[in-house]
Design a protein around this motif. Sequence first.
Motif, PDB file in Angstrom:
ATOM      1  N   LYS A  96       0.831  -1.207   0.000  1.00  0.00           N
ATOM      2  CA  LYS A  96       0.000   0.000   0.000  1.00  0.00           C
ATOM      3  C   LYS A  96       0.865   1.256   0.000  1.00  0.00           C
ATOM      4  CE  LYS A  96      -3.124   2.624   2.997  1.00  0.00           C
ATOM      5  NZ  LYS A  96      -3.758   2.675   4.335  1.00  0.00           N
ATOM      6  N   SER A  97       1.896   1.297   0.833  1.00  0.00           N
ATOM      7  CA  SER A  97       2.736   2.492   0.927  1.00  0.00           C
ATOM      8  C   SER A  97       3.556   2.697  -0.337  1.00  0.00           C
ATOM      9  CB  SER A  97       3.651   2.398   2.146  1.00  0.00           C
ATOM     10  OG  SER A  97       4.512   1.278   2.051  1.00  0.00           O
ATOM     11  N   VAL A  98       4.095   1.608  -0.896  1.00  0.00           N
ATOM     12  CA  VAL A  98       4.899   1.708  -2.115  1.00  0.00           C
ATOM     13  C   VAL A  98       4.047   2.198  -3.281  1.00  0.00           C
ATOM     14  CG1 VAL A  98       6.158   0.369  -3.848  1.00  0.00           C
ATOM     15  CG2 VAL A  98       6.593  -0.021  -1.418  1.00  0.00           C
ATOM     16  N   ALA A  99       2.860   1.609  -3.431  1.00  0.00           N
ATOM     17  CA  ALA A  99       1.962   2.026  -4.514  1.00  0.00           C
ATOM     18  C   ALA A  99       1.487   3.456  -4.310  1.00  0.00           C
ATOM     19  CB  ALA A  99       0.768   1.074  -4.606  1.00  0.00           C
ATOM     20  N   GLY A 100       1.300   3.861  -3.054  1.00  0.00           N
ATOM     21  CA  GLY A 100       0.885   5.230  -2.774  1.00  0.00           C
ATOM     22  C   GLY A 100       1.934   6.242  -3.203  1.00  0.00           C
ATOM     23  N   LYS A 101       3.208   5.938  -2.941  1.00  0.00           N
ATOM     24  CA  LYS A 101       4.296   6.822  -3.373  1.00  0.00           C
ATOM     25  C   LYS A 101       4.362   6.900  -4.893  1.00  0.00           C
ATOM     26  CE  LYS A 101       7.126   5.929   0.728  1.00  0.00           C
ATOM     27  NZ  LYS A 101       8.361   5.283   1.250  1.00  0.00           N
ATOM     28  N   LEU A 102       4.157   5.756  -5.558  1.00  0.00           N
ATOM     29  CA  LEU A 102       4.165   5.733  -7.020  1.00  0.00           C
ATOM     30  C   LEU A 102       3.019   6.564  -7.582  1.00  0.00           C
ATOM     31  CD1 LEU A 102       5.209   4.694  -9.730  1.00  0.00           C
ATOM     32  CD2 LEU A 102       3.887   2.602  -9.368  1.00  0.00           C
ATOM     33  N   SER A 103       1.850   6.500  -6.945  1.00  0.00           N
ATOM     34  CA  SER A 103       0.693   7.271  -7.391  1.00  0.00           C
ATOM     35  C   SER A 103       0.977   8.768  -7.354  1.00  0.00           C
ATOM     36  CB  SER A 103      -0.524   6.939  -6.512  1.00  0.00           C
ATOM     37  OG  SER A 103      -1.672   7.650  -6.922  1.00  0.00           O
ATOM     38  N   ASP A 163      -9.532 -11.270  -6.523  1.00  0.00           N
ATOM     39  CA  ASP A 163     -10.942 -11.245  -6.134  1.00  0.00           C
ATOM     40  C   ASP A 163     -11.290  -9.931  -5.438  1.00  0.00           C
ATOM     41  OD1 ASP A 163     -10.970 -13.746  -7.193  1.00  0.00           O
ATOM     42  OD2 ASP A 163     -11.324 -14.813  -5.315  1.00  0.00           O
ATOM     43  N   VAL A 164     -10.383  -9.454  -4.589  1.00  0.00           N
ATOM     44  CA  VAL A 164     -10.604  -8.169  -3.928  1.00  0.00           C
ATOM     45  C   VAL A 164     -10.701  -7.056  -4.973  1.00  0.00           C
ATOM     46  CG1 VAL A 164      -9.552  -6.420  -2.427  1.00  0.00           C
ATOM     47  CG2 VAL A 164      -9.550  -8.824  -1.737  1.00  0.00           C
ATOM     48  N   ASP A 165      -9.819  -7.091  -5.961  1.00  0.00           N
ATOM     49  CA  ASP A 165      -9.823  -6.073  -7.013  1.00  0.00           C
ATOM     50  C   ASP A 165     -11.134  -6.087  -7.787  1.00  0.00           C
ATOM     51  OD1 ASP A 165      -8.303  -4.092  -8.756  1.00  0.00           O
ATOM     52  OD2 ASP A 165      -8.847  -5.613 -10.230  1.00  0.00           O
ATOM     53  N   ILE A 166     -11.653  -7.271  -8.102  1.00  0.00           N
ATOM     54  CA  ILE A 166     -12.929  -7.374  -8.804  1.00  0.00           C
ATOM     55  C   ILE A 166     -14.048  -6.780  -7.956  1.00  0.00           C
ATOM     56  CG2 ILE A 166     -14.714  -9.050  -9.448  1.00  0.00           C
ATOM     57  CD1 ILE A 166     -12.581 -10.698 -10.800  1.00  0.00           C
ATOM     58  N   VAL A 167     -14.068  -7.114  -6.680  1.00  0.00           N
ATOM     59  CA  VAL A 167     -15.121  -6.596  -5.786  1.00  0.00           C
ATOM     60  C   VAL A 167     -15.071  -5.073  -5.725  1.00  0.00           C
ATOM     61  CG1 VAL A 167     -15.846  -6.456  -3.376  1.00  0.00           C
ATOM     62  CG2 VAL A 167     -15.333  -8.677  -4.388  1.00  0.00           C
ATOM     63  N   LEU A 168     -13.882  -4.516  -5.529  1.00  0.00           N
ATOM     64  CA  LEU A 168     -13.763  -3.060  -5.431  1.00  0.00           C
ATOM     65  C   LEU A 168     -14.140  -2.369  -6.742  1.00  0.00           C
ATOM     66  CD1 LEU A 168     -10.459  -2.610  -3.361  1.00  0.00           C
ATOM     67  CD2 LEU A 168     -12.822  -2.684  -2.547  1.00  0.00           C
ATOM     68  N   SER A 169     -14.000  -3.070  -7.860  1.00  0.00           N
ATOM     69  CA  SER A 169     -14.324  -2.464  -9.152  1.00  0.00           C
ATOM     70  C   SER A 169     -15.826  -2.359  -9.394  1.00  0.00           C
ATOM     71  CB  SER A 169     -13.678  -3.262 -10.291  1.00  0.00           C
ATOM     72  OG  SER A 169     -14.336  -4.501 -10.512  1.00  0.00           O
ATOM     73  N   PRO A 290      -6.964   5.257 -16.675  1.00  0.00           N
ATOM     74  CA  PRO A 290      -6.722   3.845 -16.993  1.00  0.00           C
ATOM     75  C   PRO A 290      -7.741   2.939 -16.317  1.00  0.00           C
ATOM     76  CG  PRO A 290      -4.675   4.946 -16.401  1.00  0.00           C
ATOM     77  CD  PRO A 290      -5.782   5.907 -16.085  1.00  0.00           C
ATOM     78  N   GLU A 291      -8.064   1.845 -16.965  1.00  0.00           N
ATOM     79  CA  GLU A 291      -9.051   0.905 -16.426  1.00  0.00           C
ATOM     80  C   GLU A 291      -8.622   0.382 -15.063  1.00  0.00           C
ATOM     81  OE1 GLU A 291     -12.492  -1.325 -16.187  1.00  0.00           O
ATOM     82  OE2 GLU A 291     -11.955   0.162 -17.709  1.00  0.00           O
ATOM     83  N   VAL A 292      -7.347   0.056 -14.918  1.00  0.00           N
ATOM     84  CA  VAL A 292      -6.803  -0.371 -13.620  1.00  0.00           C
ATOM     85  C   VAL A 292      -5.656   0.570 -13.272  1.00  0.00           C
ATOM     86  CG1 VAL A 292      -5.924  -2.286 -12.251  1.00  0.00           C
ATOM     87  CG2 VAL A 292      -7.360  -2.755 -14.240  1.00  0.00           C
ATOM     88  N   SER A 293      -5.953   1.607 -12.528  1.00  0.00           N
ATOM     89  CA  SER A 293      -4.959   2.631 -12.204  1.00  0.00           C
ATOM     90  C   SER A 293      -4.180   2.245 -10.951  1.00  0.00           C
ATOM     91  CB  SER A 293      -5.653   3.974 -11.982  1.00  0.00           C
ATOM     92  OG  SER A 293      -6.488   3.906 -10.833  1.00  0.00           O
ATOM     93  N   VAL A 294      -3.073   2.921 -10.735  1.00  0.00           N
ATOM     94  CA  VAL A 294      -2.302   2.712  -9.505  1.00  0.00           C
ATOM     95  C   VAL A 294      -3.120   3.174  -8.305  1.00  0.00           C
ATOM     96  CG1 VAL A 294      -0.208   3.366  -8.243  1.00  0.00           C
ATOM     97  CG2 VAL A 294      -0.081   2.874 -10.690  1.00  0.00           C
ATOM     98  N   GLU A 295      -3.917   4.207  -8.504  1.00  0.00           N
ATOM     99  CA  GLU A 295      -4.763   4.711  -7.418  1.00  0.00           C
ATOM    100  C   GLU A 295      -5.744   3.645  -6.936  1.00  0.00           C
ATOM    101  OE1 GLU A 295      -7.889   8.401  -6.581  1.00  0.00           O
ATOM    102  OE2 GLU A 295      -6.992   8.129  -8.561  1.00  0.00           O
ATOM    103  N   SER A 296      -6.386   2.944  -7.872  1.00  0.00           N
ATOM    104  CA  SER A 296      -7.311   1.873  -7.480  1.00  0.00           C
ATOM    105  C   SER A 296      -6.549   0.688  -6.896  1.00  0.00           C
ATOM    106  CB  SER A 296      -8.148   1.422  -8.677  1.00  0.00           C
ATOM    107  OG  SER A 296      -7.354   0.761  -9.643  1.00  0.00           O
ATOM    108  N   THR A 300      -6.851  -1.657  -3.349  1.00  0.00           N
ATOM    109  CA  THR A 300      -6.816  -3.112  -3.293  1.00  0.00           C
ATOM    110  C   THR A 300      -5.730  -3.595  -2.347  1.00  0.00           C
ATOM    111  OG1 THR A 300      -7.625  -3.282  -5.575  1.00  0.00           O
ATOM    112  CG2 THR A 300      -6.524  -5.214  -4.660  1.00  0.00           C
ATOM    113  N   LEU A 301      -4.542  -3.011  -2.457  1.00  0.00           N
ATOM    114  CA  LEU A 301      -3.431  -3.398  -1.585  1.00  0.00           C
ATOM    115  C   LEU A 301      -3.695  -3.028  -0.127  1.00  0.00           C
ATOM    116  CD1 LEU A 301      -0.459  -2.373  -3.902  1.00  0.00           C
ATOM    117  CD2 LEU A 301      -1.110  -4.707  -3.251  1.00  0.00           C
ATOM    118  N   SER A 302      -4.482  -1.973   0.079  1.00  0.00           N
ATOM    119  CA  SER A 302      -4.856  -1.590   1.438  1.00  0.00           C
ATOM    120  C   SER A 302      -5.706  -2.684   2.091  1.00  0.00           C
ATOM    121  CB  SER A 302      -5.622  -0.265   1.411  1.00  0.00           C
ATOM    122  OG  SER A 302      -6.068   0.085   2.710  1.00  0.00           O
ATOM    123  N   VAL A 303      -6.648  -3.237   1.315  1.00  0.00           N
ATOM    124  CA  VAL A 303      -7.476  -4.330   1.832  1.00  0.00           C
ATOM    125  C   VAL A 303      -6.619  -5.568   2.091  1.00  0.00           C
ATOM    126  CG1 VAL A 303      -9.391  -5.891   1.318  1.00  0.00           C
ATOM    127  CG2 VAL A 303      -9.571  -3.469   0.744  1.00  0.00           C
TER     128      VAL A 303
END
Length: 317
Positions: A96-103, A163-169, A290-296, A300-303
Amino acid sequence: MIKTGIIGDRSFCSESLDKLVDIQELRMIGYHQVKSDNTDYLSDKFNIRPYCSTNELLGDVDAVIAMPPFSSPDNVSFFVRNSKHVFFELSTDYSKSVAGKLSAIIDEANVKVQVGFHHRFNNTFLAAKPFVVRPKFIQSGNYKKVVTCTENTKMLLDMLINDVDIVLSVVNSEVKNVVANAASVLPGTPDVINVRIEFHNGCVAQLTAGLIATEDTHQFGFYCDRDFINIDLNRNKAWLIRKKSQEGEMRLFQENIGDLCVEEISVKPNNYLFDEFNSFAKSIVYDRHPEVSVESTVKTLSVIQMIKDRIKLSAEL
């Protein structure tokens, strides 16, 4: 056309290039492979230039397809800082933290970056998704045959992240709470993880991933106000299930089972890699999210991080 290059090992480059050359918006300039003994193979097959270094390739392209091992956070950040649009495969290096910095870096660079979540482009899910409207309850079962593995927790989390990513989408609400439990058939690492995700809008998702099964299964059930959508990702089948109306209207290809009307959803064949790359290209050309962004992916990584924390907590009780 978007001048594009691909970076990765030979197997990933070859598989991806088979689909990339068919994307009209992308003009494949060249590729760079790590530790390759035969750089002429891809050059001859796809008529593109082999590059000796990453920096050399970056100087000639506007977009980068970053496949393993070049899909690490450091590499993707480097590409973004060089103002390149990036498609990359998610690896275990991301949190979550790594992806947040990238975002944050992406926002500053003003480029399009898409994450490779293959299940989002599964043809069965794509066919059923339009019918999933304001789901109230979601359940999934993702099971694989018994395997000998000392890293069961990692495997189960890899299964759950899709599966988490699909649910959040499909749920238009923020996560309120996550409850997770793990169990082991034999002493050691978990063989099954069960997760309950509660959302602020009242929706609840119950997800299970397990490595104790006689066959591979992967199914989703979406309970909406008047419909139930059942998806079998392994068999590429999906059904729309409703209660019979008072008028008793019959639809073509509809089957009546008791008080239920079962209608199979038409699933068209597709290739998820082509659809992912095509979505990435269109996000650049039409300047859209983007359909699957780093923000989204951060969400997912937070969950997933909460699941890890809950499993650890339940083990300590």
